[in-house]
Design a protein around this motif. Structure first.
Motif, PDB file in Angstrom:
ATOM      1  N   VAL A 210      25.403  27.648  27.076  1.00 35.76           N
ATOM      2  CA  VAL A 210      24.829  28.538  28.085  1.00 35.76           C
ATOM      3  C   VAL A 210      24.850  27.870  29.461  1.00 35.76           C
ATOM      4  O   VAL A 210      25.134  28.516  30.469  1.00 35.76           O
ATOM      5  CB  VAL A 210      23.405  28.960  27.681  1.00 35.76           C
ATOM      6  N   ASP A 211      24.616  26.559  29.518  1.00 32.54           N
ATOM      7  CA  ASP A 211      24.578  25.862  30.815  1.00 32.54           C
ATOM      8  C   ASP A 211      25.916  25.926  31.532  1.00 32.54           C
ATOM      9  O   ASP A 211      25.991  26.309  32.702  1.00 32.54           O
ATOM     10  CB  ASP A 211      24.221  24.382  30.626  1.00 32.54           C
ATOM     11  N   THR A 212      26.981  25.524  30.825  1.00 31.04           N
ATOM     12  CA  THR A 212      28.300  25.549  31.461  1.00 31.04           C
ATOM     13  C   THR A 212      28.661  26.969  31.831  1.00 31.04           C
ATOM     14  O   THR A 212      29.237  27.224  32.891  1.00 31.04           O
ATOM     15  CB  THR A 212      29.387  24.999  30.529  1.00 31.04           C
ATOM     16  N   ALA A 213      28.306  27.918  30.962  1.00 28.56           N
ATOM     17  CA  ALA A 213      28.633  29.313  31.242  1.00 28.56           C
ATOM     18  C   ALA A 213      27.973  29.757  32.531  1.00 28.56           C
ATOM     19  O   ALA A 213      28.604  30.387  33.385  1.00 28.56           O
ATOM     20  CB  ALA A 213      28.193  30.194  30.082  1.00 28.56           C
ATOM     21  N   ALA A 214      26.680  29.396  32.703  1.00 27.35           N
ATOM     22  CA  ALA A 214      25.977  29.804  33.918  1.00 27.35           C
ATOM     23  C   ALA A 214      26.612  29.153  35.137  1.00 27.35           C
ATOM     24  O   ALA A 214      26.783  29.790  36.184  1.00 27.35           O
ATOM     25  CB  ALA A 214      24.504  29.431  33.814  1.00 27.35           C
ATOM     26  N   GLY A 215      27.015  27.885  35.028  1.00 21.53           N
ATOM     27  CA  GLY A 215      27.661  27.195  36.152  1.00 21.53           C
ATOM     28  C   GLY A 215      28.944  27.889  36.554  1.00 21.53           C
ATOM     29  O   GLY A 215      29.165  28.201  37.731  1.00 21.53           O
ATOM     30  N   MET A 216      29.771  28.163  35.579  1.00 18.26           N
ATOM     31  CA  MET A 216      31.039  28.836  35.844  1.00 18.26           C
ATOM     32  C   MET A 216      30.790  30.205  36.466  1.00 18.26           C
ATOM     33  O   MET A 216      31.426  30.589  37.442  1.00 18.26           O
ATOM     34  CB  MET A 216      31.798  28.993  34.524  1.00 18.26           C
ATOM     35  N   GLY A 217      29.825  30.940  35.888  1.00 18.77           N
ATOM     36  CA  GLY A 217      29.534  32.283  36.372  1.00 18.77           C
ATOM     37  C   GLY A 217      29.097  32.268  37.825  1.00 18.77           C
ATOM     38  O   GLY A 217      29.574  33.069  38.640  1.00 18.77           O
ATOM     39  N   LEU A 218      28.211  31.318  38.182  1.00 25.41           N
ATOM     40  CA  LEU A 218      27.728  31.249  39.559  1.00 25.41           C
ATOM     41  C   LEU A 218      28.868  30.919  40.517  1.00 25.41           C
ATOM     42  O   LEU A 218      28.987  31.513  41.592  1.00 25.41           O
ATOM     43  CB  LEU A 218      26.630  30.198  39.683  1.00 25.41           C
ATOM     44  N   ALA A 219      29.730  29.975  40.100  1.00 25.12           N
ATOM     45  CA  ALA A 219      30.859  29.627  40.958  1.00 25.12           C
ATOM     46  C   ALA A 219      31.741  30.848  41.190  1.00 25.12           C
ATOM     47  O   ALA A 219      32.224  31.089  42.301  1.00 25.12           O
ATOM     48  CB  ALA A 219      31.662  28.501  40.314  1.00 25.12           C
ATOM     49  N   VAL A 220      31.926  31.674  40.139  1.00 28.82           N
ATOM     50  CA  VAL A 220      32.762  32.867  40.280  1.00 28.82           C
ATOM     51  C   VAL A 220      32.125  33.876  41.239  1.00 28.82           C
ATOM     52  O   VAL A 220      32.807  34.444  42.095  1.00 28.82           O
ATOM     53  CB  VAL A 220      33.046  33.493  38.899  1.00 28.82           C
ATOM     54  N   VAL A 221      30.797  34.089  41.103  1.00 31.40           N
ATOM     55  CA  VAL A 221      30.115  35.031  42.008  1.00 31.40           C
ATOM     56  C   VAL A 221      30.379  34.623  43.458  1.00 31.40           C
ATOM     57  O   VAL A 221      30.759  35.436  44.307  1.00 31.40           O
ATOM     58  CB  VAL A 221      28.586  35.031  41.758  1.00 31.40           C
ATOM     59  N   PHE A 222      30.197  33.335  43.717  1.00 30.73           N
ATOM     60  CA  PHE A 222      30.344  32.780  45.057  1.00 30.73           C
ATOM     61  C   PHE A 222      31.761  33.003  45.587  1.00 30.73           C
ATOM     62  O   PHE A 222      31.960  33.562  46.672  1.00 30.73           O
ATOM     63  CB  PHE A 222      30.038  31.276  44.938  1.00 30.73           C
ATOM     64  N   VAL A 223      32.758  32.600  44.807  1.00 30.16           N
ATOM     65  CA  VAL A 223      34.136  32.709  45.272  1.00 30.16           C
ATOM     66  C   VAL A 223      34.581  34.167  45.372  1.00 30.16           C
ATOM     67  O   VAL A 223      35.270  34.556  46.322  1.00 30.16           O
ATOM     68  CB  VAL A 223      35.085  31.922  44.341  1.00 30.16           C
ATOM     69  N   MET A 224      34.150  35.007  44.429  1.00 33.55           N
ATOM     70  CA  MET A 224      34.577  36.404  44.481  1.00 33.55           C
ATOM     71  C   MET A 224      34.034  37.095  45.721  1.00 33.55           C
ATOM     72  O   MET A 224      34.746  37.870  46.375  1.00 33.55           O
ATOM     73  CB  MET A 224      34.143  37.146  43.220  1.00 33.55           C
ATOM     74  N   GLY A 225      32.758  36.816  46.061  1.00 38.29           N
ATOM     75  CA  GLY A 225      32.183  37.420  47.259  1.00 38.29           C
ATOM     76  C   GLY A 225      32.932  36.990  48.505  1.00 38.29           C
ATOM     77  O   GLY A 225      33.345  37.822  49.329  1.00 38.29           O
ATOM     78  N   LEU A 226      33.158  35.680  48.635  1.00 32.46           N
ATOM     79  CA  LEU A 226      33.858  35.159  49.811  1.00 32.46           C
ATOM     80  C   LEU A 226      35.290  35.679  49.882  1.00 32.46           C
ATOM     81  O   LEU A 226      35.753  36.110  50.944  1.00 32.46           O
ATOM     82  CB  LEU A 226      33.916  33.629  49.730  1.00 32.46           C
ATOM     83  N   ALA A 227      35.994  35.642  48.752  1.00 31.15           N
ATOM     84  CA  ALA A 227      37.392  36.065  48.739  1.00 31.15           C
ATOM     85  C   ALA A 227      37.505  37.532  49.127  1.00 31.15           C
ATOM     86  O   ALA A 227      38.393  37.908  49.897  1.00 31.15           O
ATOM     87  CB  ALA A 227      38.003  35.832  47.360  1.00 31.15           C
ATOM     88  N   SER A 228      36.584  38.379  48.630  1.00 31.68           N
ATOM     89  CA  SER A 228      36.630  39.797  48.986  1.00 31.68           C
ATOM     90  C   SER A 228      36.526  39.968  50.491  1.00 31.68           C
ATOM     91  O   SER A 228      37.270  40.743  51.095  1.00 31.68           O
ATOM     92  CB  SER A 228      35.483  40.564  48.338  1.00 31.68           C
ATOM     93  N   ALA A 229      35.563  39.241  51.098  1.00 28.89           N
ATOM     94  CA  ALA A 229      35.348  39.386  52.536  1.00 28.89           C
ATOM     95  C   ALA A 229      36.582  38.932  53.306  1.00 28.89           C
ATOM     96  O   ALA A 229      37.113  39.664  54.150  1.00 28.89           O
ATOM     97  CB  ALA A 229      34.128  38.577  52.956  1.00 28.89           C
TER      98      ALA A 229
END
Lengths: 182, 235, 194
Positions: free
Chosen positions: C36-55
């Motif tokens: 669960v820990d690694t999953a949450a880390g990966m997930g947060l990194a994706v949220v961050f990059v997806m938001g920035l990349a979209s903009a």
């Protein structure tokens, strides 16, 4: 060190430039064809829902009141309007053309783009007998169109109630949009 | 390099999806009709072969530090070319595969082969590697499509084969396919994402079973041979 | 406007979840969901990059590519933007927010080849989203990914104690459990707020 970075940048730039150049050529070769295919698809959809010999002219409509409607096109023959709208189906968005005649009755529907489940919601757009039969139910309906389970007369596709009701609602909305033109 | 061995690697022992377990998004997403599967498989095959050849040809002049960036640019270039050609000449396929055609750019199979194989091998070897790996990918897609389509809608070859007016292949995706049992009896959940995950899971499981068994057999044969040799020495 | 944003968010998180209904981002989803820990880390990194990349990609597409009639270069431009964005984010975090870097750092390079990121950018173009809608779709799509990967990691931790056929070791059992989670997500399909 600096020299090396410049060299790397140059190599990368050169490869990008060559790639972009090749893509430019391919694009120039295919652009017209793609453009033609896209428009042809639209015109075919228009013609399928409301025949017109002299083409269609886009008209203004109240975008704020009908946010899902993309465009309203008046037939130059004066026999009605074609409304194109994009709305959400079961899986993704559906783009559909609805023909509306001068008595505010639906003259046909045609789904231009969709990403519904194949074999279920996708039947609504398919050329199969079930798809044709589904779409035929919309002809002659007015603004009060609804699925049979909601008291109307349109039978939903088996296993695709969501797609069916989305298409039905969008048809009603399209007719309402034409009605609002006055 | 031995072509037969390369062929076997691409299709079975080092199959990109079943053994390397990469490039799975598209594998699960688009395998609903045979038309999509064959179209996607062949698109990947063509792009993979072209990229392999270009990367192998440029392998001596690509600086090591920026090789990944260059691979990505080359791959994106070929993907866009195929995307444009499909839009122009097979629009039905382009519409059916949608966003998954441009997404071939991030398909790990292509960048993986560039990194693992083409960097170190000749143009000719890389060319065949592209073809065999691409065929391996296409075969997996076809198996999944056939299974999902049969169980999901009781059909074979949807979109690709038309039997309504005599047997023929269609390129515009309008073929109805061969109906084996009525569509209403199909487990249409197989056409949904659930079916994609399940089918690929079962397929990889089957593959692991087969590989393990052949390994066991090989070990047993080796042991038997060793024992026979030992016996001979003793005698 | 608000209704539109709400329906985009709900769609991206639940109804058209990036993993369970659109199959975008399956590789990291299966690769990083051991715990669960690694999953949450990966997930947060994706949220961050997806938001920035979209903009960023929206700006590049609408102010550079489309005015210059270069829309055919979209795929090429977007993947380069994403790759360099990931590099910059990595360098930036390393220098200025070391705590966040130590949490997300190792996942960042993996994100370049995450098809959810390129996918969201291409879908923004396909759906004709405006700037705000694009950013919202990017962030909520990432949240959908986060939700899926965390939920699935907990399911996967459970499978360690179950007795399945030996040949299903590794990926196959993951895929079969993912199929069951996907079935649960099917319950959201067709949900509408307005």
């Amino acid at each position: 060190m600096n020299n090396k970075i410049v060299r790397l940048a140059l190599v990368l730039f050169a490869i990008c430039a060559v790639t972009a150049g090749i893509l430019g050529v391919v694009n120039a070769l295919t652009f017209e064809r793609i453009d033609q295919i896209t428009h042809q698809k639209e015109y075919e959809a228009y013609a399928a829902v409301l025949g017109s010999e002299s083409g269609y002219t886009p008209v203004e409509f109240d975008k704020a009141a009908f946010p899902t409607v993309d465009s309203v096109n008046r037939s130059n023959d004066g026999n009605g309007h074609v409304v194109v709208s994009t709305f959400s189906g079961a899986q993704g968005s559906i783009t559909m053309a609805v023909g509306v005649d001068n008595d505010l009755k639906c003259s046909g529907i045609s789904i231009i783009e969709h990403s519904e489940t194949s074999g279920l919601g996708a039947v609504a757009a398919s050329t199969s007998a079930a798809g044709e039969a589904f779409r035929a139910q919309f002809v002659g309906q007015d603004q009060s169109i609804a699925l049979s389970k909601a008291g109307g007369s349109v039978d939903a596709l088996a296993g695709a109630t969501i797609t069916s009701s989305a298409v039905t609602d969008a048809t009603a909305n399209s007719i309402a949009c034409v009605a609002s033109l006055g | 390099m031995n072509r037969g061995k390369q062929f076997k690697e691409g299709l079975i022992t080092n199959n990109p999806v079943l053994v390397q377990q990469i490039g799975m998004c598209a594998t699960m997403a688009i395998t609903t009709t045979l038309f999509n599967g064959v179209g996607m498989g062949l698109s990947v095959l063509i792009i993979l072969t072209c990229c392999n050849v270009v990367v192998a040809a440029l392998r001596k002049i690509i600086p090591d530090e920026i090789r990944l960036a260059i691979f990505v640019v080359v791959i994106a270039g070929f993907v866009t070319i195929v995307d444009l050609l499909l839009q122009a000449f097979i629009p039905a396929l382009s519409a059916a595969l949608g966003v998954f055609i441009p997404l071939i750019v991030v398909n790990c199979i292509i960048i993986g082969r560039a990194e693992a194989f083409c960097q170190k091998n000749t143009v000719k070897d890389s060319f065949f590697d592209g073809i065999f790996q691409g065929l391996g990918y296409t075969c997996v897609l076809i198996i999944m499509c056939v299974f999902r389509e049969f169980v999901g809608s009781g059909r074979f070859g949807g979109g690709l084969i038309d039997v309504a007016n005599g047997f023929r292949f269609t390129l515009d995706g309008t073929g109805g396919g061969i109906q084996i049992f009525p569509e209403e009896f199909g487990a249409s959940i197989m056409n949904l994402p659930f079916g994609g995950f399940l089918t690929l899971g079962l397929l990889i499981g089957l593959m692991q079973y087969a590989l393990k068994r052949s390994e066991k057999k090989k070990k047993e044969a080796e042991r038997a041979a060793r024992e026979a040799a030992l016996k001979e020495v003793e005698e | 406007m608000l209704a539109n944003i709400l329906s985009i968010s709900l769609g991206a998180i639940l109804i058209n979840n990036f993993i369970f209904s659109q199959f975008l981002g399956c590789c990291p989803f299966l690769g990083c969901s051991n715990k669960v820990d690694t999953a949450a880390g990966m997930g947060l990194a994706v949220v961050f990059v997806m938001g920035l990349a979209s903009a960023i990609c929206w700006v590049i597409d609408n102010y550079i590519l489309i005015p210059l009639n270069l829309a055919f270069l979209e795929t090429l431009a977007f993947i380069l933007v994403i790759a360099s964005l990931v590099q910059f984010v990595e360098m930036f975090l390393k220098k200025s927010v070391p705590s966040l870097y130590s949490a997300l750092g190792i996942y960042l390079p993996l994100i370049t080849t995450n098809c959810a990121v390129l996918g969201v950018v291409l879908l923004n173009v396909q759906n004709n989203y405006n700037f705000i809608e694009s950013v919202v779709y990017g962030i909520t799509g990432g949240i959908g990914f986060l939700l899926a990967i965390v939920l699935f990691a907990s399911v996967r931790e459970r499978t360690q104690f179950s007795d399945y056929p030996e040949c299903f070791e590794g990926f196959p059992i993951c895929l079969v459990s993912a199929a069951l989670v996907a079935m649960a997500f099917m319950g959201f399909s067709g949900m509408k707020i307005f």
